[in-house]
Design a protein around this motif. Structure first.
Motif, mmCIF file in Angstrom:
data_model
loop_
_atom_site.group_PDB
_atom_site.id
_atom_site.type_symbol
_atom_site.label_atom_id
_atom_site.label_comp_id
_atom_site.label_asym_id
_atom_site.label_seq_id
_atom_site.Cartn_x
_atom_site.Cartn_y
_atom_site.Cartn_z
ATOM 1 N N UNK A 165 99.810 86.870 68.602
ATOM 2 C CA UNK A 165 101.067 87.369 69.146
ATOM 3 C C UNK A 165 101.342 86.799 70.538
ATOM 4 N N UNK A 166 100.282 86.660 71.346
ATOM 5 C CA UNK A 166 100.450 86.058 72.672
ATOM 6 C C UNK A 166 100.846 84.588 72.559
ATOM 7 N N UNK A 167 100.230 83.892 71.606
ATOM 8 C CA UNK A 167 100.572 82.479 71.418
ATOM 9 C C UNK A 167 102.039 82.317 71.028
ATOM 10 N N UNK A 168 102.533 83.211 70.168
ATOM 11 C CA UNK A 168 103.938 83.135 69.774
ATOM 12 C C UNK A 168 104.862 83.428 70.949
ATOM 13 N N UNK A 169 104.433 84.350 71.812
ATOM 14 C CA UNK A 169 105.265 84.714 72.959
ATOM 15 C C UNK A 169 105.341 83.587 73.976
ATOM 16 N N UNK A 170 104.283 82.791 74.071
ATOM 17 C CA UNK A 170 104.249 81.726 75.074
ATOM 18 C C UNK A 170 105.389 80.729 74.907
ATOM 19 N N UNK A 171 105.741 80.425 73.667
ATOM 20 C CA UNK A 171 106.687 79.346 73.415
ATOM 21 C C UNK A 171 108.084 79.848 73.059
ATOM 22 N N UNK A 172 108.375 81.091 73.403
ATOM 23 C CA UNK A 172 109.743 81.576 73.254
ATOM 24 C C UNK A 172 110.606 81.006 74.378
ATOM 25 N N UNK A 250 95.436 81.378 78.191
ATOM 26 C CA UNK A 250 95.644 81.573 79.621
ATOM 27 C C UNK A 250 95.957 80.239 80.315
ATOM 28 N N UNK A 251 95.201 79.200 79.972
ATOM 29 C CA UNK A 251 95.459 77.885 80.569
ATOM 30 C C UNK A 251 96.822 77.344 80.149
ATOM 31 N N UNK A 252 97.185 77.547 78.887
ATOM 32 C CA UNK A 252 98.499 77.098 78.421
ATOM 33 C C UNK A 252 99.609 77.838 79.144
ATOM 34 N N UNK A 253 99.388 79.124 79.387
ATOM 35 C CA UNK A 253 100.399 79.909 80.110
ATOM 36 C C UNK A 253 100.603 79.359 81.522
ATOM 37 N N UNK A 254 99.506 79.020 82.197
ATOM 38 C CA UNK A 254 99.632 78.450 83.544
ATOM 39 C C UNK A 254 100.346 77.101 83.516
ATOM 40 N N UNK A 255 100.014 76.276 82.519
ATOM 41 C CA UNK A 255 100.677 74.973 82.418
ATOM 42 C C UNK A 255 102.169 75.129 82.132
ATOM 43 N N UNK A 256 102.512 76.073 81.254
ATOM 44 C CA UNK A 256 103.925 76.297 80.946
ATOM 45 C C UNK A 256 104.673 76.847 82.150
ATOM 46 N N UNK A 257 103.983 77.685 82.941
ATOM 47 C CA UNK A 257 104.623 78.188 84.155
ATOM 48 C C UNK A 257 104.958 77.035 85.107
ATOM 49 N N UNK A 258 104.021 76.086 85.253
ATOM 50 C CA UNK A 258 104.305 74.925 86.096
ATOM 51 C C UNK A 258 105.441 74.085 85.548
ATOM 52 N N UNK A 259 105.480 73.925 84.221
ATOM 53 C CA UNK A 259 106.571 73.160 83.615
ATOM 54 C C UNK A 259 107.916 73.847 83.822
ATOM 55 N N UNK A 260 107.940 75.168 83.606
ATOM 56 C CA UNK A 260 109.199 75.897 83.796
ATOM 57 C C UNK A 260 109.638 75.861 85.259
ATOM 58 N N UNK A 261 108.673 75.932 86.160
ATOM 59 C CA UNK A 261 109.022 75.864 87.578
ATOM 60 C C UNK A 261 109.644 74.513 87.912
ATOM 61 N N UNK A 262 109.072 73.450 87.373
ATOM 62 C CA UNK A 262 109.659 72.130 87.599
ATOM 63 C C UNK A 262 111.059 72.038 87.008
#
Length: 324
Positions: A165-172, A250-262
């Motif tokens: 469920x967390x994995x699905x939420x990451x890529x919404x 957790x690592x993917x979430x941090x990477x996605x946060x950096x991507x979204x910030x950019x």
């Protein structure tokens, strides 16, 4: 609260009898006794220890909870520490019930730290295979191990579902509140670590029980214990992979946060560049075009209200998109 059972020649003969009668029944080699204690007092444990000849160190382990899952071998009996596990509604709720087990030649004693472990399900599992009761203590111990390991399977499955469920939420498109997700991942990771501590040592416990020198598992019961051992290995491997999955999430979430910030910075910078062009030109030439209310109090009030309203709208939009 005490529950007792008496098997004689493979048949259930009595249940619910007083513990004081246990010492009389175990003198009969054809009898097998089981009784369960729920958070007993030291005095009651002392009485039982004297009747069954239990080792003081084993009794001391019962009185001092939070033991590691293990198997201790003494001259007259075996002592096991097991954990029944149940998962709560929140990722951080992992309910553990420490189950201390004394195994003698014809008696099985279970001591539970709390009532989170449903002993009725264990009894129902024994009653579902009445023909196997002729194996005595080996049958009762197998039912207990099978019940606990099946509970570990259920928890591992529930944790796996939460990770998915967390994995699905990451890529919404809009993952929602990042802090809430980080907290959930932290709780899930901590729960997985706690769960691993009670699951992985079970491999040594069950494999040690199957040793021939202990003479606990009869040849007829060996396949059943081997089946439990296979389940323990599967749960252990599953738990290891769950820990890695939570770390990857957790690592993917941090990477996605950096991507979204950019991505956000690109959008904001683009709009700032568009606005900067007319600001630069009008500022360079010192243009000051008269507007409705120019040099009047009403014009000042209108411009002030516009500044507040537009700034508020931008704040709400950015907040909704989780940009600020």
């Amino acid at each position: 609260m005490v529950r007792t059972r008496l098997y004689r020649n493979g048949e259930l003969e009595r249940e619910g009898f007083p513990i004081a009668e246990v010492s009389d029944h175990i003198e009969d080699p054809s009898a097998t006794v089981w009784f369960d204690l729920l958070a007993p007092s030291p005095e009651k444990l002392e009485v039982i220890s004297e009747e069954l000849g239990l080792h003081p160190l084993a009794v001391e382990d019962v009185l001092h909870p939070h033991q590691r899952p293990k198997l201790d071998v003494y001259d007259s009996h075996l002592f096991l520490t097991l954990y029944a596990v149940r998962l709560g509604e929140n990722p951080s709720e992992l309910h553990l019930t420490e189950v201390s087990v004394f195994v003698t030649k014809n008696a099985l004693v279970t001591v539970r730290s709390n009532d989170s472990c449903d002993i009725d399900q264990l009894v129902a599992r024994w009653d579902a295979s009445p023909a196997m009761s002729r194996h005595g203590v080996a049958f009762l111990l197998h039912g207990l191990l099978d019940y606990i390991v099946d509970g570990h399977f259920d928890v591992a499955q529930a944790l796996d579902d939460r990770v998915e469920a967390l994995e699905d939420t990451l890529f919404t498109e809009r993952p929602g509140n990042g802090r809430v997700m980080q907290r959930e991942m932290f709780d899930l990771r901590r729960t997985t670590v706690r769960f691993r501590r009670v699951v992985v040592p079970m491999r040594d416990v069950v494999s040690s029980l199957m040793r021939r020198d202990l003479v606990v598992v009869e040849s007829d019961m060996a396949p059943y214990y081997q089946d439990v051992y296979d389940h323990v290995l599967r749960v252990s491997d599953w738990t290891e992979s769950l820990r890695e999955l939570v770390g990857n999430v957790y690592e993917t979430h941090l990477n996605l946060q950096g991507y979204r910030m950019n991505d956000i910075m690109k959008k904001v910078t683009s709009w700032a560049a568009i606005i900067a062009v007319p600001t630069l030109i009008t500022g360079f030439y010192g243009q000051n075009v008269p507007f409705p209310g120019f040099s009047k109090l009403s014009g000042f009030l209108v411009s002030s209200v516009l500044i507040v309203v537009v700034s508020s709208i931008l704040y709400v939009v950015f907040r909704k998109r989780d940009w600020i």
